[in-house]
Design an enzyme around this catalytic site. Sequence first.
Site, short mmCIF file in Angstrom:
data_model
loop_
_atom_site.label_atom_id
_atom_site.label_comp_id
_atom_site.label_asym_id
_atom_site.label_seq_id
_atom_site.Cartn_x
_atom_site.Cartn_y
_atom_site.Cartn_z
CE LYS A 156 -2.28 -0.35 3.90
NZ LYS A 156 -1.89 -1.64 4.47
NE ARG A 198 1.39 -3.95 11.61
CZ ARG A 198 2.64 -4.24 11.23
NH1 ARG A 198 3.45 -4.88 12.07
NH2 ARG A 198 3.06 -3.93 10.04
NE ARG A 253 6.82 -3.06 6.46
CZ ARG A 253 5.53 -2.76 6.62
NH1 ARG A 253 4.80 -2.40 5.59
NH2 ARG A 253 4.97 -2.85 7.80
NE ARG A 274 6.27 -0.27 10.18
CZ ARG A 274 5.06 -0.17 9.61
NH1 ARG A 274 4.95 0.35 8.41
NH2 ARG A 274 3.99 -0.58 10.23
NE ARG A 328 -4.53 -0.29 10.09
CZ ARG A 328 -3.45 0.16 9.46
NH1 ARG A 328 -3.47 1.31 8.83
NH2 ARG A 328 -2.35 -0.55 9.45
P1 ADP Z 1 0.83 -1.44 8.30
O1 ADP Z 1 -0.09 -1.28 7.11
O2 ADP Z 1 2.09 -2.15 7.98
O3 ADP Z 1 0.17 -2.00 9.53
P2 ADP Z 1 0.74 1.43 8.95
O4 ADP Z 1 1.96 2.21 8.76
O5 ADP Z 1 -0.44 1.73 8.08
O6 ADP Z 1 1.29 -0.04 8.77
O7 ADP Z 1 0.25 1.51 10.46
C1 ADP Z 1 1.11 1.25 11.53
C2 ADP Z 1 0.33 1.23 12.85
O8 ADP Z 1 -0.26 2.52 13.07
C3 ADP Z 1 -0.83 0.26 12.90
O9 ADP Z 1 -0.44 -1.03 13.26
C4 ADP Z 1 -1.71 0.92 13.98
O10 ADP Z 1 -1.18 0.70 15.28
C5 ADP Z 1 -1.54 2.40 13.68
N1 ADP Z 1 -2.57 2.90 12.72
C6 ADP Z 1 -2.32 3.40 11.46
N2 ADP Z 1 -3.46 3.76 10.86
C7 ADP Z 1 -4.47 3.50 11.74
C8 ADP Z 1 -5.89 3.64 11.70
N3 ADP Z 1 -6.53 4.13 10.62
N4 ADP Z 1 -6.60 3.26 12.80
C9 ADP Z 1 -5.99 2.76 13.90
N5 ADP Z 1 -4.66 2.59 14.00
C10 ADP Z 1 -3.88 2.95 12.93
#
Ligand code: ADP
Length: 218
Positions: free
Chosen positions: A10, A166, A123, A155, A86
């Site tokens: 993404k 996740r 990654r 990360r 999400r």
């Molecule tokens: P990935 O898609 O690899 O999980 P992201 O960078 O999108 O990584 O998100 C990292 C973390 O940030 C998530 O695991 C969550 O803890 C938090 N997060 C990001 N976007 C949201 C969201 N829309 N709602 C709730 N938590 C979020």
Amino acid sequence: MVLGKQGAGKGTQCVRLSHHYVVPHVSTGDMLRAAVKSGSTLGLKVKAIMDRGELLGDDIIMEMVAERLAEPDARARGFILDGCPRTTTQAEMLAAMLEPLQLDLVIDIEVPTSQVLKRLASRRVCVDCNTNYSVSAPPRVNWTCDVCGGEVIQREDDTEEAIRRRLELYERETAPLIDWYRSRGLLAQVNGSGAPDAVLRRIVRAIEQRRSQGAPHR
Ligand code: ADP
């Protein structure tokens, strides 16, 4: 808006789309990582939740997104939303926030879980500009970012346990959004396997197809 499992590419595709269409890339993950880096009290709280692979509260996320989407670049050019919504609650809050407009299209990048697990394990990411790399496609020089010279690391939420959590939350909270957006005529599903260039071409094709059809009726 771009949907997809963790590690489906993404982030990488959103950066490319943002360059292709000259539209701001709004990533909740990047915004949260910036808050963590700032060392603020909120940042510390956020870090603990992110490191466990849990989701942050809907209200805090949507407040952050509302502020970002109100900025002049997003108002003038639109936006590519990455990592949000999400949950169904976030999708409802976003729809209310955008009224009387709505999202043009939701792209779901489909990648089998077995492939996603491999991608997540290898990654690596730049701590400064968030550019993604992998063990098999590292930066040119010694884990130094090709784009900004920042340090490229794994990360902290890419541990086996946090990844499992996740993906569990993805299935429970995020996957239902596929039907949610499909029933509103906003969904395009794109095969996310293969080289990033090939995936980008598929996404651009889906966007152009939607553009030529015009917006769905509400
Ligand atoms: P990935 O898609 O690899 O999980 P992201 O960078 O999108 O990584 O998100 C990292 C973390 O940030 C998530 O695991 C969550 O803890 C938090 N997060 C990001 N976007 C949201 C969201 N829309 N709602 C709730 N938590 C979020």
